[in-house]
Design an enzyme around this catalytic site. Structure first.
Site, PDB file in Angstrom:
ATOM      1  N   ASP A  94      41.329  24.449  30.974  1.00 34.35           N
ATOM      2  CA  ASP A  94      39.730  23.975  31.504  1.00 34.35           C
ATOM      3  C   ASP A  94      40.015  22.245  31.900  1.00 34.35           C
ATOM      4  O   ASP A  94      41.075  21.828  31.683  1.00 34.35           O
ATOM      5  CB  ASP A  94      38.979  24.210  30.153  1.00 34.35           C
ATOM      6  CG  ASP A  94      39.243  23.354  28.951  1.00 34.35           C
ATOM      7  OD1 ASP A  94      40.064  22.290  28.982  1.00 34.35           O
ATOM      8  OD2 ASP A  94      38.537  23.364  27.841  1.00 34.35           O
ATOM      9  N   GLY A  96      38.193  19.722  30.859  1.00 36.48           N
ATOM     10  CA  GLY A  96      37.734  18.441  29.739  1.00 36.48           C
ATOM     11  C   GLY A  96      36.454  18.298  30.097  1.00 36.48           C
ATOM     12  O   GLY A  96      35.782  17.709  28.900  1.00 36.48           O
ATOM     13  N   GLY A 217      28.290  26.763  31.658  1.00 40.36           N
ATOM     14  CA  GLY A 217      27.139  26.318  31.175  1.00 40.36           C
ATOM     15  C   GLY A 217      26.235  27.489  30.599  1.00 40.36           C
ATOM     16  O   GLY A 217      25.031  27.496  30.494  1.00 40.36           O
ATOM     17  N   ASP A 267      36.997  33.866  27.809  1.00 43.12           N
ATOM     18  CA  ASP A 267      37.806  33.107  26.658  1.00 43.12           C
ATOM     19  C   ASP A 267      36.624  32.910  25.709  1.00 43.12           C
ATOM     20  O   ASP A 267      35.454  32.724  25.738  1.00 43.12           O
ATOM     21  CB  ASP A 267      38.362  31.872  27.135  1.00 43.12           C
ATOM     22  CG  ASP A 267      37.361  30.927  27.260  1.00 43.12           C
ATOM     23  OD1 ASP A 267      36.504  30.799  28.091  1.00 43.12           O
ATOM     24  OD2 ASP A 267      37.310  30.015  26.407  1.00 43.12           O
ATOM     25  N   CYS A 305      43.174  51.048  14.193  1.00 47.44           N
ATOM     26  CA  CYS A 305      44.030  50.121  14.710  1.00 47.44           C
ATOM     27  C   CYS A 305      45.525  49.979  14.490  1.00 47.44           C
ATOM     28  O   CYS A 305      46.007  50.552  13.430  1.00 47.44           O
ATOM     29  CB  CYS A 305      43.345  48.699  14.283  1.00 47.44           C
ATOM     30  SG  CYS A 305      44.344  47.422  14.960  1.00 47.44           S
ATOM     31  N   CYS A 307      47.619  47.540  14.922  1.00 47.54           N
ATOM     32  CA  CYS A 307      48.205  45.830  14.721  1.00 47.54           C
ATOM     33  C   CYS A 307      48.981  45.699  13.497  1.00 47.54           C
ATOM     34  O   CYS A 307      48.821  46.755  12.462  1.00 47.54           O
ATOM     35  CB  CYS A 307      47.066  44.979  14.811  1.00 47.54           C
ATOM     36  SG  CYS A 307      46.241  44.656  13.164  1.00 47.54           S
ATOM     37  N   CYS A 310      47.099  45.821  10.021  1.00 42.91           N
ATOM     38  CA  CYS A 310      46.479  47.330   9.792  1.00 42.91           C
ATOM     39  C   CYS A 310      47.569  48.142   9.370  1.00 42.91           C
ATOM     40  O   CYS A 310      47.357  49.082   8.577  1.00 42.91           O
ATOM     41  CB  CYS A 310      45.662  48.023  11.064  1.00 42.91           C
ATOM     42  SG  CYS A 310      44.038  46.873  11.073  1.00 42.91           S
ATOM     43  N   HIS A 336      44.507  40.750  13.648  1.00 39.17           N
ATOM     44  CA  HIS A 336      44.033  42.109  14.050  1.00 39.17           C
ATOM     45  C   HIS A 336      42.609  41.687  15.072  1.00 39.17           C
ATOM     46  O   HIS A 336      42.377  42.721  15.981  1.00 39.17           O
ATOM     47  CB  HIS A 336      43.211  42.481  12.643  1.00 39.17           C
ATOM     48  CG  HIS A 336      42.263  43.586  13.024  1.00 39.17           C
ATOM     49  ND1 HIS A 336      42.299  44.875  13.067  1.00 39.17           N
ATOM     50  CD2 HIS A 336      40.641  43.509  12.835  1.00 39.17           C
ATOM     51  CE1 HIS A 336      41.402  45.489  13.303  1.00 39.17           C
ATOM     52  NE2 HIS A 336      40.121  44.664  13.329  1.00 39.17           N
TER      53      HIS A 336
HETATM   54 ZN   LIG Z   1      44.218  45.857  13.263  1.00 41.49          ZN
END
Ligand SMILES: [Zn+2]
Length: 700
Positions: A94, A96, A217, A267, A305, A307, A310, A336
């Site tokens: 970005d 700033g 904005g 983001d 999930c 990940c 998990c 996660h």
């Molecule tokens: Zn997970």
């Protein structure tokens, strides 16, 4: 052809959702894409490996923070952020702008840029379109953002338009500064919640050779409905052949809604921020790991999930880590949550490519609106006795005409009871004080080169010095916000170089009315503005122009006013003498008069009572009849010097012989606390006031 070689893989029918791809200096990106925020060149608590494992592809880094620490020399030494943080994927920086305008601290805004003091070491920095690009070039990001002026999405039209125009001029300068760098550069659409401005900004920026366009904005004060509306409105005017990025958004449902409206890139700090508080997004809704229901749970956080969190850990262990405030808990929940976000993006992309996005959208919206469905923590509520919104000793009441006011419960007194609070503020305080005229510099000085970026030139007369308003009795902010609205109008009409600096000092011992009304600003439109939030949060709010400061003096007015900067105007609006007698005595006005002697001060108040006027006269003020408002026939204006010099229109209305005659017959001729034996001397002094010149004092 832009630097990103953006191509749309598929455009959904009946939705603006699209699947696309673009090429960066560090590889290809498939959209829709979520970019984890790595403020300090690190996504909090994550390693590069853990980020890659959850599917992160693009990281966002904050130019403002990296400029201050470690500074550009470090990035130059390392040849950029990729080698410095060991990340070989794309990085977006970005500009700033958002931090400059949203973080507390002094800053000075000019056409050139923003000058601010480092929170790290106190040094002064100039962030300009050119210096921001220079820093982003040193960081070596794949996608750079232009410097923009961020204002609250609730900003009034004039302020939003000025910020947008400045952002447009800065956008051109940023493109020039980018030069032949291979780094991509995005423009930022501004315009707050004003459709005409958003359209104008999107159209203007689309004509410039940016590699992508961002919507800035939003997510700074507006409602979700407004955010969706404006996102859709802006994407209607953005070109189809470049990526669209909605900055700082958002929750999973916000992202789903924005993809539906044609946005490609996002983001947000939410995945890591809620993880820090022990919250996880799951296929069963949001789960708060600290809840006791998970203490013995052997289940994974989300069975759907895959990940690491998990796969390898139980809810009971996560519950324990969160309760013990262990950093591993934050790390594992962030892992996660990021996996959840990236999976959502992949599912959206797949559904778009399969031509099934609308069905996915309809199903996913319901799922995302759920919270911890498996273990509801809230039992069905019993029918509640409804009561008006209230806080402390104050509640919101609605007038027969439909407008809302604040009532003090203990006294029953309603603030600005007789008509719409903003109407009374405009009539009694803003129009009568000729505020719009008084904040303009004298015509001659508007061409002397004085601008708000430079330190104010020595004032030839007090016409150029800061104008100070004391707002006595902040209440729900009606008078101060009316003054701010007036300032913003004058700024829009005449430009910053034509204005004197304005300081509003609000005195209030009880902030509950303002907190209550700000929380219900749907009923108090004057508070739909960033200013009350700033004042309540930091005790002080500065307009983006740097020309207007609003300060809160929290406490008893009588204990504090003598230490405040002497005023030019006093809006005297505390509760009435019946509710708050201490603020209306001759002694208080005498102290006020003594405090204001060095200036020519005008005081405005809603009261027209004889007792108040007598108290003001006995203190030395010159007193005139003020305008009527609503059903009130008159109000009161007081001056520290002969009114003819400061306020010709009201000089004609100085109380004169007719009032004096009425006073002699009045029941409230003398202050209640004055002993009877002092009445004759008091009467003599009053009749000898210079305002009644020629009337001989009565001798006892
Ligand atoms: Zn997970």
């Amino acid at each position: 052809m832009t630097r990103l070689r953006f191509t749309v893989d598929h455009q959904s029918p009946h939705s603006k959702a699209r699947a696309a791809r673009f090429q960066t200096l560090h590889g290809e990106v498939l959209t829709p894409v979520f970019m984890p925020v790595g403020t300090q060149a690190t996504v909090k608590g994550q390693t590069v490996d853990s980020l890659k494992a959850v599917g992160s592809r693009v990281l966002l880094a904050n130019t403002y923070h990296l400029l201050l620490r470690p500074g550009r020399e470090v990035f130059k030494r390392f040849g950029g952020i990729h080698r410095f943080m060991n990340w070989d994927g794309p990085v977006l920086t970005d500009s700033g702008g958002f931090q400059i305008f949203s973080l507390p601290g002094d800053r000075t805004m000019t056409e050139d840029g923003a000058t601010f003091r480092s929170y790290v070491d106190g040094t002064l920095h100039l962030l300009s379109p050119e210096s921001s690009i220079e820093m982003q070039r040193a960081i070596g990001s794949d996608i750079m953002m232009v410097l923009d002026q961020c204002i609250p999405s609730t900003a009034a039209y004039a302020q939003a338009e000025a910020a947008m125009e400045l952002t447009h001029r800065w956008a051109r300068r940023s493109l020039d500064a980018r030069g032949d760098s291979p780094q991509a550069l995005f423009g930022i659409v501004q315009g707050a919640c004003h459709p005409a401005l958003r359209k104008k900004s999107a159209t203007f920026l689309s004509q410039l050779p940016f590699d992508g366009l961002a919507i800035g904005g939003l997510a700074v004060g507006e409602t979700h409905a407004e955010r969706y509306e404006f996102t859709g409105l802006v994407t209607d005017y953005l070109p189809a052949d470049r990526p669209r990025y909605l900055m700082g958004v958002g929750t999973p449902i916000d992202i789903l809604e924005a993809v539906h409206r044609g946005v490609d890139m996002f983001d947000c700090i939410i995945p890591s921020q809620v993880a820090q508080r022990g919250t996880a997004f799951t296929s069963h809704g949001k789960i708060k790991c600290a809840r006791a229901v998970y203490k013995f749970s052997e289940e994974p956080l989300d069975a759907a999930c895959d990940c690491q969190t998990c796969r390898d850990y139980s809810r009971a262990y996560l519950h324990h880590l969160v309760k013990a405030d262990e950093m591993l808990g934050w790390h594992l929940l962030t892992v996660h949550n990021l996996a959840y976000y990236h999976r959502l993006m992949r599912e959206m992309r797949a559904s778009i490519l399969r031509n099934e996005f609308l069905a996915f959208y309809a199903k996913k919206r319901l799922e995302l609106a759920r919270s911890d469905e498996a273990n509801p923590s809230v039992f069905p509520a019993k029918a509640k006795v409804t009561r008006a919104p209230h806080r402390g000793d104050y509640e919101i009441v609605q007038s027969p005409q439909g407008f809302f006011s604040i009532r003090q419960i203990s006294s029953g007194e309603i603030m600005h009871s007789v008509n719409r609070p903003s109407d009374e503020a405009d009539a009694v305080y803003i129009a009568q004080s000729r505020l719009a005229t008084r904040i303009l510099l004298p015509a001659a000085s508007s061409t002397n080169g004085y601008s708000y970026g430079a330190p104010p030139a020595p004032a030839p007369a007090d016409g150029c010095a800061e104008l100070v308003i004391w707002d006595v009795g902040l209440g729900a902010g009606s008078n101060a916000m009316a003054a701010i609205a007036c300032f913003e109008q004058v700024l829009a009409l005449h430009g910053a170089s034509a204005l004197r600096p304005l300081r509003i000092v609000s005195f209030e011992c009880d902030l509950d009315p303002l907190i209550l009304a700000t929380a219900k600003s749907g009923r108090f439109p004057h508070l739909q503005h960033a200013a009350p939030h700033g004042l309540l949060g930091a005790g002080r709010w500065t307009h983006a122009s740097g020309l207007l400061t609003w300060e809160l003096v929290h406490g008893d007015f009588l204990a504090h006013f003598e230490g405040a900067t002497a005023p030019d105007l006093i809006f005297y609006d505390p509760f009435s003498a019946k509710t708050d007698a201490a603020l209306w005595t001759p002694e208080v006005f005498a102290r006020l008069f003594a405090c204001c002697r060095t200036k020519s001060v005008e005081l405005f108040t809603y009261s027209a009572s004889t007792a108040v006027r007598v108290a003001l006269l006995s203190a030395g003020f010159f007193v005139a009849e003020g305008v009527g408002t609503g059903p009130k026939a008159a109000t009161t204006v007081a001056f520290t010097s002969r009114a003819g010099r400061t306020h010709p229109p009201l000089a004609a209305q100085l109380l004169g012989a007719a009032w004096l005659a009425r006073w002699r017959r009045s029941q409230s001729r003398f202050p209640a606390a004055l002993p009877a034996e002092e009445h004759p001397a008091f009467a003599a002094r009053l009749e000898a006031h210079p305002q009644f010149g020629g009337v001989p004092p009565v001798r006892a």
